[in-house]
Design a protein around this motif. Structure first.
Motif, PDB file in Angstrom:
ATOM      1  N   GLN A 223       0.866  -1.326  -0.187  1.00  0.00           N
ATOM      2  CA  GLN A 223       0.451  -0.210   0.012  1.00  0.00           C
ATOM      3  C   GLN A 223       0.502   0.987   0.474  1.00  0.00           C
ATOM      4  O   GLN A 223       1.014   2.636  -0.283  1.00  0.00           O
ATOM      5  CB  GLN A 223      -1.154  -0.640   0.958  1.00  0.00           C
ATOM      6  CG  GLN A 223      -1.582   1.008   1.173  1.00  0.00           C
ATOM      7  CD  GLN A 223      -2.652   1.299   0.358  1.00  0.00           C
ATOM      8  OE1 GLN A 223      -2.664   0.478  -0.642  1.00  0.00           O
ATOM      9  NE2 GLN A 223      -2.976   2.549   0.762  1.00  0.00           N
ATOM     10  N   GLU A 224       2.188   1.123   0.647  1.00  0.00           N
ATOM     11  CA  GLU A 224       2.964   2.023   0.537  1.00  0.00           C
ATOM     12  C   GLU A 224       3.599   2.819  -0.556  1.00  0.00           C
ATOM     13  O   GLU A 224       3.526   4.197  -0.702  1.00  0.00           O
ATOM     14  CB  GLU A 224       3.880   2.237   1.727  1.00  0.00           C
ATOM     15  CG  GLU A 224       3.780   2.637   3.166  1.00  0.00           C
ATOM     16  CD  GLU A 224       2.524   3.696   3.587  1.00  0.00           C
ATOM     17  OE1 GLU A 224       3.414   5.263   3.263  1.00  0.00           O
ATOM     18  OE2 GLU A 224       2.021   4.036   3.679  1.00  0.00           O
TER      19      GLU A 224
ATOM     20  N   LYS B 183      -0.002   3.540  -3.208  1.00  0.00           N
ATOM     21  CA  LYS B 183      -0.790   4.056  -3.074  1.00  0.00           C
ATOM     22  C   LYS B 183      -1.109   6.079  -3.583  1.00  0.00           C
ATOM     23  O   LYS B 183      -1.841   6.997  -3.725  1.00  0.00           O
ATOM     24  CB  LYS B 183      -0.783   5.395  -1.456  1.00  0.00           C
ATOM     25  CG  LYS B 183      -0.022   5.912  -0.881  1.00  0.00           C
ATOM     26  CD  LYS B 183       0.034   5.583   0.674  1.00  0.00           C
ATOM     27  CE  LYS B 183       1.030   6.380   0.862  1.00  0.00           C
ATOM     28  NZ  LYS B 183       0.976   7.111   2.381  1.00  0.00           N
TER      29      LYS B 183
ATOM     30  N   THR C 202      -6.267  -0.727  -2.138  1.00  0.00           N
ATOM     31  CA  THR C 202      -6.101  -0.122  -0.724  1.00  0.00           C
ATOM     32  C   THR C 202      -5.971  -1.955  -0.270  1.00  0.00           C
ATOM     33  O   THR C 202      -6.856  -2.396  -0.067  1.00  0.00           O
ATOM     34  CB  THR C 202      -7.113   0.256  -0.107  1.00  0.00           C
ATOM     35  OG1 THR C 202      -8.434   0.233  -0.240  1.00  0.00           O
ATOM     36  CG2 THR C 202      -6.814   2.107  -0.081  1.00  0.00           C
TER      37      THR C 202
ATOM     38  N   TYR D 238     -17.163   2.709   8.460  1.00  0.00           N
ATOM     39  CA  TYR D 238     -16.230   3.353   8.778  1.00  0.00           C
ATOM     40  C   TYR D 238     -15.945   4.223  10.122  1.00  0.00           C
ATOM     41  O   TYR D 238     -16.672   5.336   9.700  1.00  0.00           O
ATOM     42  CB  TYR D 238     -15.345   3.986   7.398  1.00  0.00           C
ATOM     43  CG  TYR D 238     -14.457   1.988   7.227  1.00  0.00           C
ATOM     44  CD1 TYR D 238     -12.809   2.048   7.546  1.00  0.00           C
ATOM     45  CD2 TYR D 238     -14.780   1.716   6.436  1.00  0.00           C
ATOM     46  CE1 TYR D 238     -12.889   1.304   7.216  1.00  0.00           C
ATOM     47  CE2 TYR D 238     -14.275  -0.390   5.471  1.00  0.00           C
ATOM     48  CZ  TYR D 238     -12.928   0.254   6.563  1.00  0.00           C
ATOM     49  OH  TYR D 238     -12.129  -0.862   5.528  1.00  0.00           O
TER      50      TYR D 238
ATOM     51  N   GLN E  83     -11.454   6.808   8.633  1.00  0.00           N
ATOM     52  CA  GLN E  83     -10.465   6.205   7.408  1.00  0.00           C
ATOM     53  C   GLN E  83     -10.193   4.915   7.333  1.00  0.00           C
ATOM     54  O   GLN E  83      -9.811   4.179   6.567  1.00  0.00           O
ATOM     55  CB  GLN E  83      -9.490   8.025   6.947  1.00  0.00           C
ATOM     56  CG  GLN E  83     -10.243   8.537   6.428  1.00  0.00           C
ATOM     57  CD  GLN E  83      -9.457   9.503   5.476  1.00  0.00           C
ATOM     58  OE1 GLN E  83      -7.954   9.690   6.037  1.00  0.00           O
ATOM     59  NE2 GLN E  83      -9.675  10.645   4.567  1.00  0.00           N
ATOM     60  N   ASN E  84      -9.483   4.836   8.447  1.00  0.00           N
ATOM     61  CA  ASN E  84      -9.023   2.872   8.665  1.00  0.00           C
ATOM     62  C   ASN E  84      -9.592   2.128   9.452  1.00  0.00           C
ATOM     63  O   ASN E  84      -9.815   1.569   9.181  1.00  0.00           O
ATOM     64  CB  ASN E  84      -7.753   3.626   9.333  1.00  0.00           C
ATOM     65  CG  ASN E  84      -6.219   4.238   8.697  1.00  0.00           C
ATOM     66  OD1 ASN E  84      -7.170   6.258   8.855  1.00  0.00           O
ATOM     67  ND2 ASN E  84      -5.966   3.912   7.426  1.00  0.00           N
TER      68      ASN E  84
ATOM     69  N   LYS F  50      -8.082  -0.735   7.806  1.00  0.00           N
ATOM     70  CA  LYS F  50      -7.529  -0.186   6.772  1.00  0.00           C
ATOM     71  C   LYS F  50      -6.014   0.660   6.453  1.00  0.00           C
ATOM     72  O   LYS F  50      -6.189   1.723   6.977  1.00  0.00           O
ATOM     73  CB  LYS F  50      -8.980   0.577   5.142  1.00  0.00           C
ATOM     74  CG  LYS F  50      -8.267   0.344   3.949  1.00  0.00           C
ATOM     75  CD  LYS F  50      -9.074   0.713   3.364  1.00  0.00           C
ATOM     76  CE  LYS F  50     -10.617   0.649   3.575  1.00  0.00           C
ATOM     77  NZ  LYS F  50     -11.727   1.311   2.335  1.00  0.00           N
TER      78      LYS F  50
ATOM     79  N   LYS G  68      -3.887   3.081   5.113  1.00  0.00           N
ATOM     80  CA  LYS G  68      -4.287   4.488   3.593  1.00  0.00           C
ATOM     81  C   LYS G  68      -2.774   5.521   4.229  1.00  0.00           C
ATOM     82  O   LYS G  68      -2.092   5.324   5.357  1.00  0.00           O
ATOM     83  CB  LYS G  68      -5.434   5.056   4.370  1.00  0.00           C
ATOM     84  CG  LYS G  68      -6.581   4.622   3.266  1.00  0.00           C
ATOM     85  CD  LYS G  68      -7.988   5.071   4.068  1.00  0.00           C
ATOM     86  CE  LYS G  68      -9.296   4.751   3.164  1.00  0.00           C
ATOM     87  NZ  LYS G  68     -10.161   5.532   2.710  1.00  0.00           N
TER      88      LYS G  68
END
Length: 230
Positions: free
Chosen positions: A19-20, A23, A29, A189, A192-193, A228, A230
């Motif tokens: 993901q890093e 993104k 994701t 959610y 955001q995570n 998740k 992000k």
């Protein structure tokens, strides 16, 4: 079991690193999830020559997922989970003829360990609230039955009762390794995570290999949390 948990942890770490790296150029994701299962077994009908009572059994699920947007409000979410299914059961067999008879009662817990691959289609009702539905594919890894047997024998005026505990691995040659079901669920959610999730999965395939008996299927209600990256 330790190797499996370490493998899922490694997969979660891999997805986080992926993901890093992606993104900035990809909407995909990745995340991890875990929670509780309340599972039971259902059969096509009740044409048994003995009494069988089933109750929900507690278990857990844990694993990783990827969320792939395909439209403004739609996404596809494949998951890879370790999931414990099965049921609590009480089976009772009775036979009586004249002054002789016996009753066998088994009170036990059947645990079936699966690696599952749910593929959910999600629709965002709100930015933070979604509903989902899709197929789930499972591979049986192992199983165990654990409980007690009570045997009561009546002969004339004499009555004797014995109790015995048991813990056995299931005979894998009698079980289908492949399991298929349909899941429906929802998630919210809070950030955001972090999300709370709920899903019901109804089994379609027989957990046992083809035979002349009734089809027995897995069913499970799952609640948990998802994180998740992000």
């Amino acid at each position: 079991m330790k190797k499996l948990i370490l493998g899922l942890a490694f997969a979660g770490s891999f997805f986080a690193n992926a993901q890093e790296k992606t993104k900035s150029s990809s909407p995909v994701t990745f995340g991890v999830k875990a929670g509780l299962n309340a599972s039971t077994l259902t059969q096509s009908d009740d044409s048994y020559d003995y009494n069988s009572n089933e109750k929900m059994k507690a278990g857990f699920h844990a694993g990783v997922f990827a969320n792939i947007p395909v439209a403004e409000k739609f996404s596809i979410q494949p998951e890879l989970l370790f999931s414990q299914l099965g049921s609590k059961l009480t089976d009772r067999y009775s036979y009586y003829s004249g002054s002789y008879g016996f009753t066998q009662e088994y009170d036990y817990k059947l645990t079936l360990n699966y690696i599952t691959l749910p593929v959910m289609v999600q629709y965002n009702i709100l930015p933070q609230l979604y509903v989902e539905a899709g197929p789930e594919f499972g591979l049986l890894l192992s199983g165990k039955s654990k409980g007690d047997e009570t045997y009561t024998e009546i002969s004339g005026n004499s009555i004797s009762t014995t109790h015995e505990s048991f813990s056995n691995k299931v005979p894998m040659e009698l079980y289908n390794k492949f399991n298929f079901g349909i899941g429906i669920g929802a998630g919210y959610y809070f950030t955001q995570n972090l999300a709370a999730t709920a899903r019901f999965t109804a089994g379609i395939t027989n957990i046992f290999k083809p035979n002349e008996g009734d089809a027995v299927r897995n069913n499970a209600f799952q609640v948990g949390i998802a994180y998740k990256f992000k």
